[in-house]
Design a protein around this motif. Sequence first.
Motif, PDB file in Angstrom:
ATOM      1  N   PRO A 127      -1.551   0.683 -10.302  1.00  0.00           N
ATOM      2  CA  PRO A 127      -1.205   1.863 -11.103  1.00  0.00           C
ATOM      3  C   PRO A 127      -1.171   3.164 -10.291  1.00  0.00           C
ATOM      4  CG  PRO A 127      -2.885   0.549 -12.212  1.00  0.00           C
ATOM      5  CD  PRO A 127      -2.720  -0.012 -10.830  1.00  0.00           C
ATOM      6  N   GLY A 128      -2.040   3.300  -9.312  1.00  0.00           N
ATOM      7  CA  GLY A 128      -2.044   4.503  -8.472  1.00  0.00           C
ATOM      8  C   GLY A 128      -0.770   4.615  -7.653  1.00  0.00           C
ATOM      9  N   TYR A 129      -0.311   3.498  -7.122  1.00  0.00           N
ATOM     10  CA  TYR A 129       0.924   3.466  -6.336  1.00  0.00           C
ATOM     11  C   TYR A 129       2.107   3.866  -7.218  1.00  0.00           C
ATOM     12  CZ  TYR A 129       4.510   1.619  -3.142  1.00  0.00           C
ATOM     13  OH  TYR A 129       5.594   1.471  -2.308  1.00  0.00           O
ATOM     14  N   LEU A 130       2.158   3.306  -8.415  1.00  0.00           N
ATOM     15  CA  LEU A 130       3.241   3.639  -9.344  1.00  0.00           C
ATOM     16  C   LEU A 130       3.214   5.118  -9.712  1.00  0.00           C
ATOM     17  CD1 LEU A 130       3.211   0.575 -11.778  1.00  0.00           C
ATOM     18  CD2 LEU A 130       4.707   0.996  -9.819  1.00  0.00           C
ATOM     19  N   ALA A 131       2.028   5.655  -9.919  1.00  0.00           N
ATOM     20  CA  ALA A 131       1.907   7.076 -10.274  1.00  0.00           C
ATOM     21  C   ALA A 131       2.433   7.955  -9.147  1.00  0.00           C
ATOM     22  CB  ALA A 131       0.450   7.419 -10.584  1.00  0.00           C
ATOM     23  N   GLU A 132       2.142   7.589  -7.905  1.00  0.00           N
ATOM     24  CA  GLU A 132       2.635   8.363  -6.760  1.00  0.00           C
ATOM     25  C   GLU A 132       4.165   8.316  -6.691  1.00  0.00           C
ATOM     26  OE1 GLU A 132       1.146  10.380  -4.351  1.00  0.00           O
ATOM     27  OE2 GLU A 132      -0.516  10.233  -5.765  1.00  0.00           O
ATOM     28  N   LEU A 133       4.729   7.144  -6.909  1.00  0.00           N
ATOM     29  CA  LEU A 133       6.197   7.025  -6.896  1.00  0.00           C
ATOM     30  C   LEU A 133       6.815   7.877  -7.994  1.00  0.00           C
ATOM     31  CD1 LEU A 133       6.678   3.174  -6.344  1.00  0.00           C
ATOM     32  CD2 LEU A 133       6.888   4.987  -4.642  1.00  0.00           C
ATOM     33  N   ARG A 134       6.228   7.821  -9.168  1.00  0.00           N
ATOM     34  CA  ARG A 134       6.783   8.576 -10.304  1.00  0.00           C
ATOM     35  C   ARG A 134       6.574  10.084 -10.159  1.00  0.00           C
ATOM     36  NH1 ARG A 134       5.091   3.642 -13.642  1.00  0.00           N
ATOM     37  NH2 ARG A 134       7.148   2.745 -14.077  1.00  0.00           N
ATOM     38  N   ARG A 135       5.581  10.486  -9.400  1.00  0.00           N
ATOM     39  CA  ARG A 135       5.311  11.903  -9.172  1.00  0.00           C
ATOM     40  C   ARG A 135       6.290  12.527  -8.168  1.00  0.00           C
ATOM     41  NH1 ARG A 135      -0.036  12.015 -10.126  1.00  0.00           N
ATOM     42  NH2 ARG A 135      -0.435  10.607  -8.411  1.00  0.00           N
ATOM     43  N   ALA A 136       6.897  11.698  -7.333  1.00  0.00           N
ATOM     44  CA  ALA A 136       7.824  12.207  -6.300  1.00  0.00           C
ATOM     45  C   ALA A 136       8.984  12.946  -6.950  1.00  0.00           C
ATOM     46  CB  ALA A 136       8.337  11.048  -5.445  1.00  0.00           C
ATOM     47  N   ASP A 137       9.339  14.101  -6.364  1.00  0.00           N
ATOM     48  CA  ASP A 137      10.419  14.896  -6.946  1.00  0.00           C
ATOM     49  C   ASP A 137      11.586  15.117  -5.990  1.00  0.00           C
ATOM     50  OD1 ASP A 137       9.200  16.619  -5.196  1.00  0.00           O
ATOM     51  OD2 ASP A 137       8.759  18.173  -6.692  1.00  0.00           O
ATOM     52  N   ASN A 138      11.566  14.420  -4.842  1.00  0.00           N
ATOM     53  CA  ASN A 138      12.694  14.467  -3.918  1.00  0.00           C
ATOM     54  C   ASN A 138      12.662  13.197  -3.064  1.00  0.00           C
ATOM     55  OD1 ASN A 138      11.204  15.010  -1.323  1.00  0.00           O
ATOM     56  ND2 ASN A 138      10.651  16.900  -2.420  1.00  0.00           N
ATOM     57  N   ASN A 139      13.718  12.961  -2.320  1.00  0.00           N
ATOM     58  CA  ASN A 139      13.836  11.723  -1.548  1.00  0.00           C
ATOM     59  C   ASN A 139      12.711  11.552  -0.530  1.00  0.00           C
ATOM     60  OD1 ASN A 139      16.165  11.282  -2.996  1.00  0.00           O
ATOM     61  ND2 ASN A 139      17.556  11.624  -1.296  1.00  0.00           N
ATOM     62  N   ALA A 141       9.670  12.874  -0.544  1.00  0.00           N
ATOM     63  CA  ALA A 141       8.403  12.623  -1.241  1.00  0.00           C
ATOM     64  C   ALA A 141       8.357  11.185  -1.761  1.00  0.00           C
ATOM     65  CB  ALA A 141       8.227  13.614  -2.382  1.00  0.00           C
ATOM     66  N   LEU A 142       9.490  10.667  -2.223  1.00  0.00           N
ATOM     67  CA  LEU A 142       9.550   9.285  -2.694  1.00  0.00           C
ATOM     68  C   LEU A 142       9.322   8.313  -1.541  1.00  0.00           C
ATOM     69  CD1 LEU A 142      10.009   7.263  -4.963  1.00  0.00           C
ATOM     70  CD2 LEU A 142      12.482   7.487  -4.563  1.00  0.00           C
ATOM     71  N   PHE A 143       9.954   8.572  -0.408  1.00  0.00           N
ATOM     72  CA  PHE A 143       9.742   7.706   0.760  1.00  0.00           C
ATOM     73  C   PHE A 143       8.273   7.745   1.179  1.00  0.00           C
ATOM     74  CE2 PHE A 143       9.396   7.091   5.353  1.00  0.00           C
ATOM     75  CZ  PHE A 143       9.916   5.812   5.464  1.00  0.00           C
ATOM     76  N   ASP A 144       7.706   8.937   1.262  1.00  0.00           N
ATOM     77  CA  ASP A 144       6.303   9.079   1.667  1.00  0.00           C
ATOM     78  C   ASP A 144       5.380   8.324   0.712  1.00  0.00           C
ATOM     79  OD1 ASP A 144       7.136  10.637   3.794  1.00  0.00           O
ATOM     80  OD2 ASP A 144       6.560  12.544   2.856  1.00  0.00           O
ATOM     81  N   ALA A 145       5.644   8.429  -0.583  1.00  0.00           N
ATOM     82  CA  ALA A 145       4.828   7.709  -1.566  1.00  0.00           C
ATOM     83  C   ALA A 145       4.991   6.205  -1.399  1.00  0.00           C
ATOM     84  CB  ALA A 145       5.218   8.133  -2.979  1.00  0.00           C
ATOM     85  N   ALA A 146       6.213   5.765  -1.156  1.00  0.00           N
ATOM     86  CA  ALA A 146       6.490   4.332  -1.024  1.00  0.00           C
ATOM     87  C   ALA A 146       5.778   3.717   0.166  1.00  0.00           C
ATOM     88  CB  ALA A 146       7.994   4.094  -0.929  1.00  0.00           C
ATOM     89  N   VAL A 147       5.718   4.452   1.266  1.00  0.00           N
ATOM     90  CA  VAL A 147       5.105   3.904   2.479  1.00  0.00           C
ATOM     91  C   VAL A 147       3.636   4.285   2.602  1.00  0.00           C
ATOM     92  CG1 VAL A 147       7.317   3.764   3.687  1.00  0.00           C
ATOM     93  CG2 VAL A 147       5.856   5.773   4.026  1.00  0.00           C
ATOM     94  N   GLY A 148       3.140   5.049   1.631  1.00  0.00           N
ATOM     95  CA  GLY A 148       1.720   5.351   1.602  1.00  0.00           C
ATOM     96  C   GLY A 148       1.284   6.499   2.474  1.00  0.00           C
ATOM     97  N   THR A 149       2.188   7.457   2.733  1.00  0.00           N
ATOM     98  CA  THR A 149       1.793   8.599   3.572  1.00  0.00           C
ATOM     99  C   THR A 149       1.570   9.867   2.767  1.00  0.00           C
ATOM    100  OG1 THR A 149       4.104   9.131   4.042  1.00  0.00           O
ATOM    101  CG2 THR A 149       2.949   7.714   5.635  1.00  0.00           C
ATOM    102  N   THR A 150       1.503   9.740   1.431  1.00  0.00           N
ATOM    103  CA  THR A 150       1.240  10.928   0.625  1.00  0.00           C
ATOM    104  C   THR A 150      -0.262  11.156   0.516  1.00  0.00           C
ATOM    105  OG1 THR A 150       1.212   9.649  -1.416  1.00  0.00           O
ATOM    106  CG2 THR A 150       3.298  10.664  -0.804  1.00  0.00           C
ATOM    107  N   THR A 151      -0.611  12.380   0.249  1.00  0.00           N
ATOM    108  CA  THR A 151      -2.005  12.705   0.014  1.00  0.00           C
ATOM    109  C   THR A 151      -2.233  12.735  -1.481  1.00  0.00           C
ATOM    110  OG1 THR A 151      -2.004  14.070   2.000  1.00  0.00           O
ATOM    111  CG2 THR A 151      -3.796  14.415   0.435  1.00  0.00           C
TER     112      THR A 151
END
Length: 154
Positions: A127-139, A141-151
């Motif tokens: 669920p945390g991973y999905l939340a990060e993906l859904r929170r992304a608001d640009n390409n 940020a989405l890539f960073d969330a997908a590969v796990g480099t978001t804070t």
Amino acid sequence: MEVQSILSPRRVLCGAQGGSKKRALETLAHHIAADIPTLNADELFSSLIARERLGSTGIGKGIAIPHCRLANCSGTLGALITLQDPIDFDAIDGEPVDIIFALLVPDEANDEHLQTLAGLAEKFSNPGYLAELRRADNNQALFDAAVGTTTVTP
């Protein structure tokens, strides 16, 4: 499963127009072909649609993992899009889909294909991973969330 081994920043698309399953897969095919010139968008779309006819790749919780084997694919590739508005994808839980991760593999990559699909399904069950993906608001940020480099911020 290391998403960054199969995904590139050029193969993510945040907030795409979906409309329907067919339209979303068409968008995905064209987005992938724009990054990988050896792949033909129409052939890719046909392969993804053919796989969907065998059964929906909507795995639940708003996620779909359409996948196919391609003769002219040199290695396992992924592409990720989020949709502006969720669409009906005939998912197993009946819920609309807003995150689509396409998986393309070479014709001969049987074991790798199944292992990668299993790894993606496991990742998308977090669920945390999905939340990060859904929170992304640009390409990016989405890539960073997908590969796990978001804070993660509380």
